[in-house]
Design a protein around this motif. Structure first.
Motif, PDB file in Angstrom:
ATOM      1  N   PRO B 191     -30.564 -95.413  -2.200  1.00  0.00           N
ATOM      2  CA  PRO B 191     -29.277 -95.144  -1.561  1.00  0.00           C
ATOM      3  C   PRO B 191     -29.455 -95.039  -0.055  1.00  0.00           C
ATOM      4  CG  PRO B 191     -29.626 -93.674  -3.419  1.00  0.00           C
ATOM      5  CD  PRO B 191     -30.896 -94.427  -3.222  1.00  0.00           C
ATOM      6  N   GLU B 192     -28.445 -95.515   0.689  1.00  0.00           N
ATOM      7  CA  GLU B 192     -28.642 -95.617   2.134  1.00  0.00           C
ATOM      8  C   GLU B 192     -28.813 -94.285   2.843  1.00  0.00           C
ATOM      9  OE1 GLU B 192     -25.314 -97.210   4.238  1.00  0.00           O
ATOM     10  OE2 GLU B 192     -23.919 -96.667   2.657  1.00  0.00           O
ATOM     11  N   ASP B 193     -28.405 -93.181   2.194  1.00  0.00           N
ATOM     12  CA  ASP B 193     -28.557 -91.891   2.887  1.00  0.00           C
ATOM     13  C   ASP B 193     -29.960 -91.303   2.726  1.00  0.00           C
ATOM     14  OD1 ASP B 193     -28.182 -91.433   0.223  1.00  0.00           O
ATOM     15  OD2 ASP B 193     -27.096 -89.541   0.511  1.00  0.00           O
ATOM     16  N   LYS B 194     -30.784 -91.933   1.919  1.00  0.00           N
ATOM     17  CA  LYS B 194     -32.172 -91.455   1.805  1.00  0.00           C
ATOM     18  C   LYS B 194     -33.008 -92.154   2.873  1.00  0.00           C
ATOM     19  CE  LYS B 194     -31.451 -89.026  -1.945  1.00  0.00           C
ATOM     20  NZ  LYS B 194     -30.297 -88.209  -1.509  1.00  0.00           N
ATOM     21  N   THR B 195     -33.758 -91.358   3.624  1.00  0.00           N
ATOM     22  CA  THR B 195     -34.477 -91.967   4.749  1.00  0.00           C
ATOM     23  C   THR B 195     -35.976 -91.716   4.725  1.00  0.00           C
ATOM     24  OG1 THR B 195     -33.994 -90.022   6.050  1.00  0.00           O
ATOM     25  CG2 THR B 195     -32.520 -91.883   6.323  1.00  0.00           C
ATOM     26  N   LEU B 196     -36.424 -90.752   3.911  1.00  0.00           N
ATOM     27  CA  LEU B 196     -37.835 -90.394   3.922  1.00  0.00           C
ATOM     28  C   LEU B 196     -38.584 -91.222   2.880  1.00  0.00           C
ATOM     29  CD1 LEU B 196     -39.180 -88.217   5.645  1.00  0.00           C
ATOM     30  CD2 LEU B 196     -39.170 -86.742   3.646  1.00  0.00           C
ATOM     31  N   PHE B 197     -39.566 -92.016   3.313  1.00  0.00           N
ATOM     32  CA  PHE B 197     -40.289 -92.843   2.350  1.00  0.00           C
ATOM     33  C   PHE B 197     -41.785 -92.814   2.597  1.00  0.00           C
ATOM     34  CE2 PHE B 197     -36.123 -94.928   2.710  1.00  0.00           C
ATOM     35  CZ  PHE B 197     -35.737 -94.824   1.380  1.00  0.00           C
ATOM     36  N   VAL B 198     -42.551 -92.984   1.524  1.00  0.00           N
ATOM     37  CA  VAL B 198     -43.993 -93.181   1.643  1.00  0.00           C
ATOM     38  C   VAL B 198     -44.190 -94.690   1.687  1.00  0.00           C
ATOM     39  CG1 VAL B 198     -46.239 -92.758   0.612  1.00  0.00           C
ATOM     40  CG2 VAL B 198     -44.398 -91.120   0.278  1.00  0.00           C
ATOM     41  N   TYR B 199     -44.564 -95.219   2.843  1.00  0.00           N
ATOM     42  CA  TYR B 199     -44.683 -96.668   2.993  1.00  0.00           C
ATOM     43  C   TYR B 199     -46.067 -97.148   2.567  1.00  0.00           C
ATOM     44  CZ  TYR B 199     -40.227 -96.731   5.429  1.00  0.00           C
ATOM     45  OH  TYR B 199     -38.904 -96.627   5.731  1.00  0.00           O
ATOM     46  N   CYS B 200     -46.430 -96.872   1.320  1.00  0.00           N
ATOM     47  CA  CYS B 200     -47.722 -97.302   0.801  1.00  0.00           C
ATOM     48  C   CYS B 200     -47.690 -97.196  -0.713  1.00  0.00           C
ATOM     49  CB  CYS B 200     -48.851 -96.419   1.365  1.00  0.00           C
ATOM     50  SG  CYS B 200     -50.478 -96.956   0.787  1.00  0.00           S
ATOM     51  N   ARG B 201     -48.331 -98.133  -1.391  1.00  0.00           N
ATOM     52  CA  ARG B 201     -48.392 -98.070  -2.857  1.00  0.00           C
ATOM     53  C   ARG B 201     -49.827 -98.026  -3.353  1.00  0.00           C
ATOM     54  NH1 ARG B 201     -43.429 -99.320  -4.966  1.00  0.00           N
ATOM     55  NH2 ARG B 201     -44.102 -97.990  -6.610  1.00  0.00           N
ATOM     56  N   ASN B 202     -50.778 -97.752  -2.466  1.00  0.00           N
ATOM     57  CA  ASN B 202     -52.182 -97.794  -2.847  1.00  0.00           C
ATOM     58  C   ASN B 202     -52.552 -96.582  -3.692  1.00  0.00           C
ATOM     59  OD1 ASN B 202     -55.037 -97.767  -2.894  1.00  0.00           O
ATOM     60  ND2 ASN B 202     -55.049 -99.093  -1.097  1.00  0.00           N
ATOM     61  N   LYS B 203     -52.982 -96.839  -4.935  1.00  0.00           N
ATOM     62  CA  LYS B 203     -53.302 -95.744  -5.846  1.00  0.00           C
ATOM     63  C   LYS B 203     -54.808 -95.479  -5.904  1.00  0.00           C
ATOM     64  CE  LYS B 203     -49.273 -96.613  -8.746  1.00  0.00           C
ATOM     65  NZ  LYS B 203     -48.847 -97.886  -8.122  1.00  0.00           N
ATOM     66  N   ASP B 204     -55.575 -96.077  -4.996  1.00  0.00           N
ATOM     67  CA  ASP B 204     -57.015 -95.832  -4.985  1.00  0.00           C
ATOM     68  C   ASP B 204     -57.312 -94.498  -4.311  1.00  0.00           C
ATOM     69  OD1 ASP B 204     -57.465 -98.165  -6.231  1.00  0.00           O
ATOM     70  OD2 ASP B 204     -58.055 -99.297  -4.450  1.00  0.00           O
ATOM     71  N   LYS B 205     -58.557 -94.043  -4.465  1.00  0.00           N
ATOM     72  CA  LYS B 205     -58.978 -92.807  -3.802  1.00  0.00           C
ATOM     73  C   LYS B 205     -58.868 -92.969  -2.288  1.00  0.00           C
ATOM     74  CE  LYS B 205     -62.207 -91.128  -7.227  1.00  0.00           C
ATOM     75  NZ  LYS B 205     -63.618 -91.109  -7.621  1.00  0.00           N
ATOM     76  N   GLY B 206     -58.711 -91.836  -1.609  1.00  0.00           N
ATOM     77  CA  GLY B 206     -58.470 -91.866  -0.174  1.00  0.00           C
ATOM     78  C   GLY B 206     -59.451 -92.719   0.610  1.00  0.00           C
ATOM     79  N   ALA B 207     -60.746 -92.560   0.317  1.00  0.00           N
ATOM     80  CA  ALA B 207     -61.758 -93.292   1.083  1.00  0.00           C
ATOM     81  C   ALA B 207     -61.596 -94.797   0.898  1.00  0.00           C
ATOM     82  CB  ALA B 207     -63.148 -92.862   0.634  1.00  0.00           C
ATOM     83  N   ALA B 208     -61.345 -95.193  -0.347  1.00  0.00           N
ATOM     84  CA  ALA B 208     -61.193 -96.627  -0.635  1.00  0.00           C
ATOM     85  C   ALA B 208     -59.920 -97.169   0.010  1.00  0.00           C
ATOM     86  CB  ALA B 208     -61.161 -96.856  -2.146  1.00  0.00           C
ATOM     87  N   ALA B 209     -58.853 -96.372  -0.026  1.00  0.00           N
ATOM     88  CA  ALA B 209     -57.577 -96.808   0.544  1.00  0.00           C
ATOM     89  C   ALA B 209     -57.694 -96.955   2.056  1.00  0.00           C
ATOM     90  CB  ALA B 209     -56.489 -95.811   0.184  1.00  0.00           C
TER      91      ALA B 209
END
Lengths: 444, 283
Positions: B191-209
């Motif tokens: 919906p257009e009123d939602k503005t906060l997003f996580v712009y990433c879909r990487n499900k690997d561990k932090g170091a790998a990502a």
């Protein structure tokens, strides 16, 4: 003399000279192995070990209760470092067991006499073959024990061993036939007994004289009435359906298995592994891998532990050849016709890895494709008798129903069409897209 | 004589035409199917592009469902507020606020940010490239060959100079064609009123990502800790997930993000005009 073959197909340059007469070397024991829990067609295995657990060579570390599946085993002794997603040579990321080795090597002693093995009941053989995690070692990785189950009421007439190795560069099957013809033929004898076949046939392409001679001399003692059929050197002679057509003049209907026409086909490497599984009780923890191509310093055939990362094996083959500035190389899991390009060298050797081919120089030029000129070259070479230009376009344009009705799903992805296309159209890639879309539509 | 043949044929054909026209005229009156005038009124308010965004086969099927009051009057994302009001009036129900859904590309790993260790020589479409994984090392990222832009029939997407698709907030009608075209499933409708997003879909561990992309979510949990409402942001598979029912749409939670992958969409919103300006600048 003209040797038997199938209709259509192509004659690429074979390049077997790199490694054909190089004896198999034992590769160094890797310090760390990555063993994917899915190395076969069918349901992936579930891990049977935990992080930090000690494992011994040959221990079962993954299995699943499913009809079409094969368990996986630790290929070295050591400690489980982690169970996580790792790159798979097939292109995706797969849950894998990582084992840090302790450098110890197990010696496998015979647990059964040959006479005992040949007297084993079919059920027993199937059980042993499943427990050993055997899959088709030619590359398709179909669980072997499933092939040993003839359909109800159906009769298996012939057990065929596939020693064609039509894929350019690869010589792993050639080496196993030349070096261990006894294991191959004993394996065939077991398979014949397990499926109740009266006829045993080994199909070999006529470019492997050493292998043919070795098989013939070994057959005298082990299996005198085996038929060793010489086949014309043509691609894809080693595709299961083409092999049956060439030897028996029988056509496997689309969507059916060789079992439906009374035939069981196994790779020669699989037959040798069947014998090892029964004689030594040794699961599939190592296999012969050909490391070849113009981008490798010293090409060779290696006996490699499953799970050895590509970079380690390539290192043992003298490493990657240095390239002139600006040139690129292509590392393939398999041969140049059907091999899958690797984005890095961290993927491990799996049960179905028959070779690593590194291409360099002008073979790796970018391929711009042009419009189809309807020359029908692809139609005249397609071994399955399909119309590749048509189904490729249907795949590209996501015309799922048309793709199915033009038998796009029957495509064996051998790559003959892309090879001959004068407009360099990536036909196989589009057909793969089509197959993915069919699967997606079926799911939703 | 030529003249006579000419006259005869014109008369015959003309006569036949008139006779059939008369038949049709009578039939159209006699066998007339009365369509519900409400359906017609609703159809008038719908855009008539048959884009399928509502989930029905086309505008007419939606209109029939709306007339039966089986679906809400704001079910057509393309018609917008104006359309919803018109439909509400035609149906004699209370007007509802029509919330437009807008496509969001949940990846910002363009050519500059992502690590590429291989080159790709196959067919230049995402659908083909996804088989081998394309050029980028991240196996969750945008492939960058623009299948989403190609399927957009409202000219509301474009590829920027960094090799990433951009959605034009002002033009997106929310039909969802791009969502279906993306083989990596990184485009979502919100919906257009939602503005906060996580712009990433990487499900690997932090170091790998972190190794494969400069702007990946490494699952460090800072946003989860900073979120004012407990449970507003969760970490699943080393990836932050926002619960839109709970999480306030402000900048409090995202300030400390080390890779700046969680953003307030308000700040990165692109319109067709700003995109055009940026592209001329780059050229």
């Amino acid at each position: 003399m003209k040797h038997k073959t199938f209709t259509r197909g192509i004659h690429p340059s074979y390049n077997k000279g790199y490694t054909a007469d190089k004896a198999t070397q034992k590769a160094r024991l890797p310090e760390r192995v990555i063993i994917p829990l899915s190395q076969h067609i069918g349901a992936p295995c579930l891990a049977l070990v935990k992080r930090g657990e000690a494992v011994v060579e040959g221990q079962k570390i993954g299995d699943v209760e499913s009809f079409i599946a094969a368990p996986v085993h630790a290929s070295i002794s050591g400690v489980v470092k982690e169970i996580a997603l790792h790159p798979h040579p097939g292109g995706s990321k797969v849950l894998s067991v990582v084992i840090d080795g302790d450098g110890e090597e197990k010696t496998w002693n015979p647990i059964r006499e040959d006479s005992e093995i040949f007297a084993m009941k079919a059920d027993e053989v199937r059980k042993c073959v499943r427990e050993a995690g055997l899959v088709g070692l030619g590359g398709a990785s179909f669980p072997t024990y499933v092939k040993f189950m003839p359909p109800k009421g159906g009769k298996v007439e012939a057990a065929i061993l596939n020693g064609c190795e039509c894929e350019p560069f690869l010589t792993a099957d050639d080496r196993i036939m030349t070096e261990h013809p006894d294991k191959v033929l004993k394996g065939l004898k077991v398979i014949m007994a397990a499926v109740g076949a009266s006829k045993g046939i080994v199909g070999v392409e006529d470019n492997k004289p050493a292998a043919i001679a070795a098989l013939k001399s070994a057959a005298v003692d082990i299996l005198p009435d085996v038929e060793i059929v010489l086949l014309e050197t043509k691609y894809p002679q080693g595709a299961e359906k083409m092999l049956i057509e060439a030897i028996l003049k029988r056509e496997v209907p689309v969507g059916k298995l060789p079992l439906d026409v009374g035939v069981v086909v196994n790779n020669v490497g699989t037959a040798a592994a069947v014998y090892d599984a029964l004689c030594l009780g040794k699961p599939v923890i190592e296999r012969i891998v050909t490391v070849s191509g113009s981008g490798i310093n010293t090409p060779g055939n290696f006996m490699v532990r499953v799970g050895t990362p590509f970079f380690e094996l390539i290192g043992q083959a003298g490493g990657l050849a240095t390239l002139p500035e600006g040139e690129e190389r292509e590392v393939l899991n398999g041969g140049p016709m059907m091999g899958i390009a690797q984005r890095n060298l961290f993927a491990p050797v799996i049960k179905g890895t028959s070779g690593i081919t590194v291409l360099a120089g002008k073979r790796v030029k970018p391929r711009e494709h042009n419009a189809c000129i309807r020359c029908a070259s692809c139609v005249s070479v397609c071994p399955m008798g399909l119309m590749p230009y048509k189904i490729a376009d249907m795949g590209r344009l996501e015309m799922v129903d048309d793709f199915k009705s033009w038998s796009g799903l029957a495509c064996i992805e051998c790559g003959c069409c892309s090879f001959v296309c004068p407009a360099r159209r990536p036909l196989v890639q589009w057909i793969r897209v089509g197959k993915i879309k069919v699967r997606e539509t079926a799911r939703s | 004589m030529i003249d006579q043949a000419f006259i005869v044929s014109v008369l015959t054909m003309g006569g036949l035409g008139l006779a059939f026209a008369a038949c049709l005229a009578i039939a159209s009156v006699k066998f007339r199917v009365e369509e519900d005038p409400i359906v017609e009124a609703v159809l008038e308010a719908l855009p008539g592009t048959n884009c399928g965004a509502c989930g029905f086969a086309g505008c007419h099927s939606l209109a029939v469902k709306m007339a039966c009051k089986e679906v809400a009057v704001n079910a057509c994302p393309v018609a917008g507020q104006e359309g919803a009001d018109m439909i509400a009036k035609a149906l004699g129900v209370e007007a509802v606020e029509a919330l437009r859904d807008v496509a969001v590309v949940l990846c910002r790993g363009g050519d500059a940010e992502s690590v590429k260790s291989a080159s790709y020589r196959g067919d230049m479409t995402c659908a083909s490239a996804v088989i081998t994984g394309g050029e980028k090392d991240c196996s969750y990222s945008c492939l960058g060959y623009g299948d989403c832009v190609k399927v957009c029939c409202f000219d509301s997407m474009g590829m920027n100079a960094n090799g990433m698709p951009e959605v034009f907030f002002d033009k997106c009608v929310g039909c969802g064609a791009c969502v279906r075209a993306c083989p990596r499933d990184i485009i979502e409708m919100h919906p257009e009123d939602k503005t906060l997003f996580v712009y990433c879909r990487n499900k690997d561990k932090g170091a790998a990502a972190k190794k494969v992309c400069k702007v990946s979510c490494i699952g460090c949990m800072l946003c989860k800790k900073d979120c004012e409402v407990p449970g507003g942001i969760k970490i699943e598979n080393f990836l932050a997930v926002i619960d839109y029912e709970l999480c306030p749409q402000d900048d409090v939670a995202i300030k400390r993000c080390p890779t700046k992958c969680i953003l307030n969409g308000e700040n990165v919103k692109m319109t067709s005009a700003s995109f055009a300006a940026q592209n001329t600048l780059n050229k």
